[in-house]
Design a protein around this motif. Structure first.
Motif, PDB file in Angstrom:
ATOM      1  N   GLN A 200       0.709  -1.141   0.074  1.00  0.00           N
ATOM      2  CA  GLN A 200       0.030   0.173  -0.131  1.00  0.00           C
ATOM      3  C   GLN A 200       0.828   1.238   0.168  1.00  0.00           C
ATOM      4  OE1 GLN A 200      -3.101   0.271  -0.609  1.00  0.00           O
ATOM      5  NE2 GLN A 200      -4.376  -1.155   0.222  1.00  0.00           N
ATOM      6  N   VAL A 201       1.970   1.224   0.621  1.00  0.00           N
ATOM      7  CA  VAL A 201       2.867   2.517   0.569  1.00  0.00           C
ATOM      8  C   VAL A 201       3.433   2.809  -0.680  1.00  0.00           C
ATOM      9  CG1 VAL A 201       5.252   3.339   1.349  1.00  0.00           C
ATOM     10  CG2 VAL A 201       3.627   2.032   2.950  1.00  0.00           C
ATOM     11  N   TRP A 202       3.769   1.560  -1.587  1.00  0.00           N
ATOM     12  CA  TRP A 202       4.060   1.646  -2.919  1.00  0.00           C
ATOM     13  C   TRP A 202       3.114   2.159  -3.762  1.00  0.00           C
ATOM     14  CZ3 TRP A 202       9.057   2.055  -4.170  1.00  0.00           C
ATOM     15  CH2 TRP A 202      10.232   1.263  -3.294  1.00  0.00           C
ATOM     16  N   LEU A 203       1.821   1.841  -3.620  1.00  0.00           N
ATOM     17  CA  LEU A 203       0.606   1.927  -4.241  1.00  0.00           C
ATOM     18  C   LEU A 203       0.543   3.591  -4.180  1.00  0.00           C
ATOM     19  CD1 LEU A 203      -1.921  -0.732  -4.081  1.00  0.00           C
ATOM     20  CD2 LEU A 203      -0.774   0.363  -6.257  1.00  0.00           C
ATOM     21  N   ALA A 204       0.667   4.135  -2.853  1.00  0.00           N
ATOM     22  CA  ALA A 204       0.312   5.418  -2.578  1.00  0.00           C
ATOM     23  C   ALA A 204       1.397   6.211  -3.358  1.00  0.00           C
ATOM     24  CB  ALA A 204       0.340   5.834  -1.135  1.00  0.00           C
ATOM     25  N   LEU A 314       1.139   7.857   5.798  1.00  0.00           N
ATOM     26  CA  LEU A 314       1.376   7.851   7.168  1.00  0.00           C
ATOM     27  C   LEU A 314       0.441   6.906   7.937  1.00  0.00           C
ATOM     28  CD1 LEU A 314       1.272  11.641   8.028  1.00  0.00           C
ATOM     29  CD2 LEU A 314       3.422  10.077   8.002  1.00  0.00           C
ATOM     30  N   ASP A 315      -0.739   6.514   7.493  1.00  0.00           N
ATOM     31  CA  ASP A 315      -1.465   5.456   8.174  1.00  0.00           C
ATOM     32  C   ASP A 315      -0.795   3.963   7.732  1.00  0.00           C
ATOM     33  OD1 ASP A 315      -3.247   7.120   9.050  1.00  0.00           O
ATOM     34  OD2 ASP A 315      -4.910   6.703   7.570  1.00  0.00           O
ATOM     35  N   GLN A 316      -0.330   3.870   6.372  1.00  0.00           N
ATOM     36  CA  GLN A 316       0.200   2.516   6.345  1.00  0.00           C
ATOM     37  C   GLN A 316       1.384   2.205   6.776  1.00  0.00           C
ATOM     38  OE1 GLN A 316      -1.880   0.236   4.637  1.00  0.00           O
ATOM     39  NE2 GLN A 316      -3.574   1.953   4.617  1.00  0.00           N
ATOM     40  N   ALA A 317       2.113   3.296   6.963  1.00  0.00           N
ATOM     41  CA  ALA A 317       3.385   3.103   7.667  1.00  0.00           C
ATOM     42  C   ALA A 317       3.599   3.733   8.804  1.00  0.00           C
ATOM     43  CB  ALA A 317       4.563   3.949   6.899  1.00  0.00           C
ATOM     44  N   SER A 318       2.361   3.434   9.800  1.00  0.00           N
ATOM     45  CA  SER A 318       2.341   4.317  11.335  1.00  0.00           C
ATOM     46  C   SER A 318       3.438   3.691  11.949  1.00  0.00           C
ATOM     47  CB  SER A 318       1.074   3.944  11.637  1.00  0.00           C
ATOM     48  OG  SER A 318       0.729   2.446  11.944  1.00  0.00           O
ATOM     49  N   ALA A 319       3.816   2.553  11.851  1.00  0.00           N
ATOM     50  CA  ALA A 319       5.003   2.328  12.837  1.00  0.00           C
ATOM     51  C   ALA A 319       6.381   3.030  12.783  1.00  0.00           C
ATOM     52  CB  ALA A 319       5.377   0.785  12.958  1.00  0.00           C
ATOM     53  N   ALA A 320       6.640   3.370  11.592  1.00  0.00           N
ATOM     54  CA  ALA A 320       7.756   4.161  11.187  1.00  0.00           C
ATOM     55  C   ALA A 320       7.520   4.970  10.060  1.00  0.00           C
ATOM     56  CB  ALA A 320       8.877   2.899  10.800  1.00  0.00           C
ATOM     57  N   PRO A 321       6.974   6.022  10.193  1.00  0.00           N
ATOM     58  CA  PRO A 321       6.406   7.035   9.056  1.00  0.00           C
ATOM     59  C   PRO A 321       7.456   7.818   8.426  1.00  0.00           C
ATOM     60  CG  PRO A 321       5.805   7.821  11.238  1.00  0.00           C
ATOM     61  CD  PRO A 321       6.529   6.618  11.768  1.00  0.00           C
ATOM     62  N   THR A 322       8.463   8.533   9.270  1.00  0.00           N
ATOM     63  CA  THR A 322       9.317   9.510   8.783  1.00  0.00           C
ATOM     64  C   THR A 322       9.870   9.137   7.350  1.00  0.00           C
ATOM     65  OG1 THR A 322       9.942   9.791  11.066  1.00  0.00           O
ATOM     66  CG2 THR A 322      11.176  10.982   9.504  1.00  0.00           C
ATOM     67  N   LEU A 323      10.498   7.997   7.075  1.00  0.00           N
ATOM     68  CA  LEU A 323      10.922   7.792   5.618  1.00  0.00           C
ATOM     69  C   LEU A 323       9.832   7.812   4.726  1.00  0.00           C
ATOM     70  CD1 LEU A 323      13.640   7.538   3.915  1.00  0.00           C
ATOM     71  CD2 LEU A 323      13.390   5.204   4.787  1.00  0.00           C
ATOM     72  N   ASN A 387      -6.752  -9.900  10.979  1.00  0.00           N
ATOM     73  CA  ASN A 387      -5.886  -8.858  10.400  1.00  0.00           C
ATOM     74  C   ASN A 387      -6.189  -7.382  11.027  1.00  0.00           C
ATOM     75  OD1 ASN A 387      -4.328 -10.483   8.867  1.00  0.00           O
ATOM     76  ND2 ASN A 387      -5.087  -9.893   7.026  1.00  0.00           N
ATOM     77  N   VAL A 388      -4.992  -6.591  11.342  1.00  0.00           N
ATOM     78  CA  VAL A 388      -5.144  -5.189  11.436  1.00  0.00           C
ATOM     79  C   VAL A 388      -4.385  -4.459  10.471  1.00  0.00           C
ATOM     80  CG1 VAL A 388      -4.886  -3.417  13.158  1.00  0.00           C
ATOM     81  CG2 VAL A 388      -5.650  -5.645  14.040  1.00  0.00           C
ATOM     82  N   VAL A 389      -4.920  -3.677   9.811  1.00  0.00           N
ATOM     83  CA  VAL A 389      -4.140  -2.746   8.841  1.00  0.00           C
ATOM     84  C   VAL A 389      -3.251  -1.805   9.602  1.00  0.00           C
ATOM     85  CG1 VAL A 389      -4.228  -1.369   6.869  1.00  0.00           C
ATOM     86  CG2 VAL A 389      -5.911  -3.050   7.239  1.00  0.00           C
ATOM     87  N   ALA A 390      -1.907  -1.584   9.268  1.00  0.00           N
ATOM     88  CA  ALA A 390      -1.117  -0.298   9.902  1.00  0.00           C
ATOM     89  C   ALA A 390      -1.885   0.953   9.737  1.00  0.00           C
ATOM     90  CB  ALA A 390       0.112  -0.409   8.976  1.00  0.00           C
ATOM     91  N   GLY A 391      -1.946   1.540  11.066  1.00  0.00           N
ATOM     92  CA  GLY A 391      -2.500   2.718  11.049  1.00  0.00           C
ATOM     93  C   GLY A 391      -4.099   2.664  11.103  1.00  0.00           C
ATOM     94  N   SER A 392      -4.656   1.742  10.952  1.00  0.00           N
ATOM     95  CA  SER A 392      -6.250   1.471  11.281  1.00  0.00           C
ATOM     96  C   SER A 392      -6.343   1.254  12.686  1.00  0.00           C
ATOM     97  CB  SER A 392      -6.535   0.482  10.545  1.00  0.00           C
ATOM     98  OG  SER A 392      -6.306  -0.608  10.551  1.00  0.00           O
ATOM     99  N   PRO A 393      -7.692   1.717  13.117  1.00  0.00           N
ATOM    100  CA  PRO A 393      -7.932   1.400  14.530  1.00  0.00           C
ATOM    101  C   PRO A 393      -8.097  -0.146  14.673  1.00  0.00           C
ATOM    102  CG  PRO A 393      -9.564   3.052  13.284  1.00  0.00           C
ATOM    103  CD  PRO A 393      -8.677   2.279  12.265  1.00  0.00           C
TER     104      PRO A 393
END
Length: 406
Positions: A200-204, A314-323, A387-393
């Motif tokens: 999803q990060v690549w798609l974004a 930011l949602d999809q990479a919530s664990a390490a969003p800076t890069l 499943n829990v999507v990164a950045g989702s509740p």
């Protein structure tokens, strides 16, 4: 909203001015250095490619210092690059100056997005990001038209001197108003790179490249398009850029507000409407009034995609969003470089100054298709058991609204 967002917006104002003002003075720069318009377009593409390289590189290098110190360093690079552009004796040195200034762009917006999001409650993150980007949109209402006017009246070198001075103001704003938030990354570089395992990060980022690239295909050559096709005078380009900036400003606000409510529907709507507007611009560019209206719409629809795309990353990479955040800013500019180059190719091929609009429509339409794919994959992942999507509740929080752990 925290006052620190004002400091980020000030920096964004300077960066936005230098990124877009080159379009308004492109013919003057080309004449001064004795190069063609498509060749001068490399000042746009070179800047964009510098952002692509600088965004991840400087973000990784900046993990050893605080976010505030890194933002200050980036504004210093911005000042040096624009000063070199202002006094460059040759086209090659001006291109180098543009690249130096561009190195600050992606990392500033990438780190700044994380800072802005961390300053507010989760349900206001997209709005906070849009407020930071507001500086960039205001640059297109005030900075870019003003710089274009100054460039036409006193010379483009004066324009870039003033842009360097804007960088000084931005540097002082960050130093005064942005709080210390610790290092640019709370985990480690390996964890930041791990975020890119998420498709999803690549798609974004692909949506970012193609979606906003569609806007740049048209806007890079807006001066010759409006003067040679629509029949405007060169002086009128200043006010046309104001209209484009007003569109960006409104699109940014609406994109941030509605992305907090319904992110993907907002993205679908903006990309579909942008594709149609770019297609229509090929025809409306031949009429002064319609050209001005369409240009405003393209600014609004194009920038309405920015907050939702940045929030999605930011949602999809919530664990390490800076890069990932910085890389997505680089993706915006990769799209800008690609679109500016393709626009130059179709003009050089003799297809006319409106041909880049077809290129833009094709790019934005492809981004729309990718957004449907991203939404489909996201729904499928959410429906998968456990499943829990990164950045989702958290699943139970989604059902009951209860916080995790209660």
């Amino acid at each position: 909203m925290p006052l620190a967002l004002l400091a980020l917006a000030i920096g964004a104002f300077g960066i936005g001015t230098t990124e877009f003002v080159i379009m308004g003075v492109l013919p003057q720069v080309a004449d001064d250095f004795g190069v063609t318009i498509p060749t001068a377009g490399w000042l746009v593409s070179g800047y964009a490619l510098g952002v692509v390289v600088g965004a991840p590189l400087l973000t990784v290098l900046g993990t050893k210092v605080s976010r505030k110190k890194m933002l200050m360093f980036l504004m210093g690079l911005f000042i040096v690059g624009n000063a070199l552009s202002a006094f460059a004796p040759s086209f090659g040195l001006m291109l180098i100056g543009r690249v130096i200034a561009s190195l600050a762009h992606g990392a500033f917006f990438g780190i700044g997005s994380v800072v802005a999001a961390d300053l507010v409650a989760p349900e206001k993150k997209a709005s906070a990001i849009s407020l930071m980007f507001m500086g960039l949109t205001i640059a297109n209402i005030v900075g870019v038209p003003g710089g274009t006017y100054v460039g036409q009246a006193a010379g483009w070198r004066v324009t870039f001197t003033l842009v360097a001075a804007l960088g000084v103001v931005g540097l002082l704003g960050v130093a005064k108003l942005v709080p210390e938030q610790g290092r640019a990354e709370t985990a480690n570089v390996r964890r930041e790179f791990a975020a890119f395992k998420n498709v999803q990060v690549w798609l974004a980022m692909a949506m970012t490249v193609l979606g906003y690239g569609g806007v740049f295909a048209a806007i890079t050559y807006i001066t010759p398009m409006m003067t040679e096709v629509a029949g405007y005078t060169e002086a009128a380009v200043t006010w046309l850029l104001v209209l484009f900036g007003v569109g960006m400003f409104l699109g940014n606000l609406l994109g941030g507000r509605f992305a907090d409510r319904a992110l993907m529907p907002m993205l679908f709507t903006a990309l579909a409407a942008l594709t149609v507007a770019l297609l229509l611009f090929t025809a409306t560019a031949h009429n002064k009034a319609l050209a001005a209206i369409t240009l405003t719409l393209i600014g609004a629809l194009g920038f309405a995609t920015v907050p939702p795309l940045q929030k999605w990353v930011l949602d999809q990479a919530s664990a390490a969003p800076t890069l990932a955040s910085a890389a997505n800013i680089g993706a915006f500019n990769l799209g800008n470089a690609l679109a500016a180059w393709l626009g130059g190719v179709v003009i050089a091929a003799g297809l006319g100054y409106t041909a880049p609009n077809w290129v833009g429509a094709l790019l934005s339409g492809t981004a729309l298709s990718l957004s449907f794919l991203a939404a489909f994959l996201d729904r499928r992942t959410r429906r998968a058991p456990g499943n829990v999507v990164a950045g989702s509740p958290h699943p139970r929080a989604q059902r009951t609204g209860a916080p995790i752990g209660h």
